[in-house]
Design a protein around this motif. Structure first.
Motif: not given
Length: 429
Positions: A13, A15, A61, A102, A105, A128, A237
């Motif tokens: 992910l 972020g 991303t 998005y 997550t 992450s 999330d």
């Protein structure tokens, strides 16, 4: 028993906007931020995957992904027979997922479920893109399989002073997660998830006063469970919604970890993590030959230096360092040029994307690098900076936060020259 990960796909992910790492994320996605003189943050989770025998990964991303995409394309190329790949999945408009960005997550994974429909995928490893650690994911998979869990989460013992910034778990004697509090702020909240230090000690890890177990944000899900949970909810999330719900409806197992782990989420954590790598006995060993960190191969000349005194620092390839230079407790990135009589202390200098030839036409710009007679301390110089001669960047006024669009900004008390920034001769702060 060594577990293989042939039926596992990794989802890394990337972020969101990375606002806490601004201005380093002004022109790049958070996983593309340079690290330790020659790497990028994304190299850490991908290297952990490769060293664990897992060579199939998607990086999710949506913001400023061009440089990240270029890095992945130039770095992670597998042979035709292994079936390995590392591919970037940027947010995009599709018929089924709509046009929204998005929302978190879990939403990022939901909007990419089409890539997980392959029948060979049995497990999904969620990682992450902005953490510094070394882990063999085969050990985590072993925990997952042997416990019969539907999901497994990596956790690390922490003290109470660290709890307010992390998700804290409670587990039973078998390691099953039974409780979770997101970033507890009060003693009452902490009491709900406190563990007996003896429970940690009994599992071969010295508690050393740590009586809380923090989520590292690393998960293994049975694919069918994860798909079902995402398709039948609006959760955005993993840490705040999907994981707590899974605790109540399925068996979620803890995988206990006690190595070095740092979440590179702020300018201060980024700065301190980099400088820690330059110490004599770094908490994270980037020279581990059994679990190397991979990055893009470059064909650069060796660093050349004059009469320089360098202590406790990392120096990358392709640098040119002048005479009477002092570098202490610093990280000096690829292709950095440092003039004569320069002092650099407690700083992260990211270097440059190119080698600027002497005498090159610069359209009135200063040369790339740090000019003669300058003093840099407690600072971060992003890539391609042009710092003039006799410049002093010390933050002598101890300012904590300053500047939004300037070439020199201050965050968490750290002076930052942004990428391609230019600081004129004689400047002082």
């Amino acid at each position: 028993m060594i577990m293989d990960l042939n039926n596992t796909i990794a989802l890394i992910l990337g972020g969101g906007r990375g606002t806490r790492l601004f201005p380093l994320t002004k022109i790049r996605a958070k996983p593309a931020v340079p690290l330790a003189a020659k790497y990028r943050l994304i190299d850490i989770p991908i290297s952990n995957c490769i060293n664990s025998g897992l060579n199939r990964a998607y990086v999710l991303t949506q913001f400023l992904s061009e440089s990240l995409h270029r890095h992945l394309r130039q770095t992670y190329t597998f042979d035709h027979f292994s079936g390995g790949f590392v591919e970037l999945l940027a947010a995009q408009q599709t018929v089924n997922s709509g046009t929204d960005w998005y929302q978190g997550t879990a939403d990022a994974v939901r909007k990419n479920l089409v890539h997980l429909r392959e029948s060979w995928i049995k497990h999904v490893l969620i990682l992450s893109g902005d953490q510094l650690y070394r882990m063999d994911f085969r050990d985590m998979m072993k925990t997952h399989i042997e416990s019969g869990a539907a999901a497994t989460i990596a956790g690390i013992p922490v003290t109470r002073k660290d709890a307010s910034a992390l998700g804290i778990m409670q587990v039973d004697d078998t390691g099953r997660v039974t409780g979770f509090v997101e970033k507890p702020q009060t003693e009452e909240e902490i009491a709900k998830v406190r563990m007996e230090p003896s429970w940690i000690d009994a599992r071969g890890i010295e508690s050393q006063g740590r009586d809380l177990l923090a989520s590292m944000g690393l998960y293994i899900f049975d694919k069918d469970l994860m798909v079902d949970m995402l398709e039948n909810s609006l959760h955005s999330d993993f840490g705040k919604e999907v994981f707590p719900e899974a605790i109540n409806t399925h068996k979620v197992q803890l995988h206990l970890f006690d190595g070095y782990w740092e979440d590179i989420g702020t300018i201060r954590s980024f700065y301190e993590a980099n400088l820690s790598l330059a110490s004599k006995n770094p908490p994270f060993d980037i020279r581990n030959r059994h679990s190397p960190i991979y990055s893009r191969p470059r064909f650069l000349p060796p660093t050349i230096m004059g009469d320089a005194k360098i202590t406790g620092s990392l120096i990358a390839d392709g640098c040119r360092i002048g005479d009477n230079v002092t570098i202490e407790n610093s990280v000096i990135g690829l292709r950095t040029v440092i003039g004569d009589n320069v002092t650099i202390k407690d700083s992260v200098v990211m270097g440059a994307d190119f080698i600027e030839m002497r005498g090159a036409e610069r359209d009135g710009k200063l040369p790339v690098g740090v000019g003669a007679g300058s003093v840099i301390q407690g600072a971060i110089l992003d890539k391609n900076c042009r710092v003039g001669e006799n410049v002093r960047i010390l933050n002598e006024a101890k300012v904590d936060h300053q500047g939004e669009d300037d070439d020199l900004q201050i965050r968490d008390g750290i002076s930052i020259v942004i990428k391609d920034g230019q600081i004129p001769d004689g400047f002082s702060c």
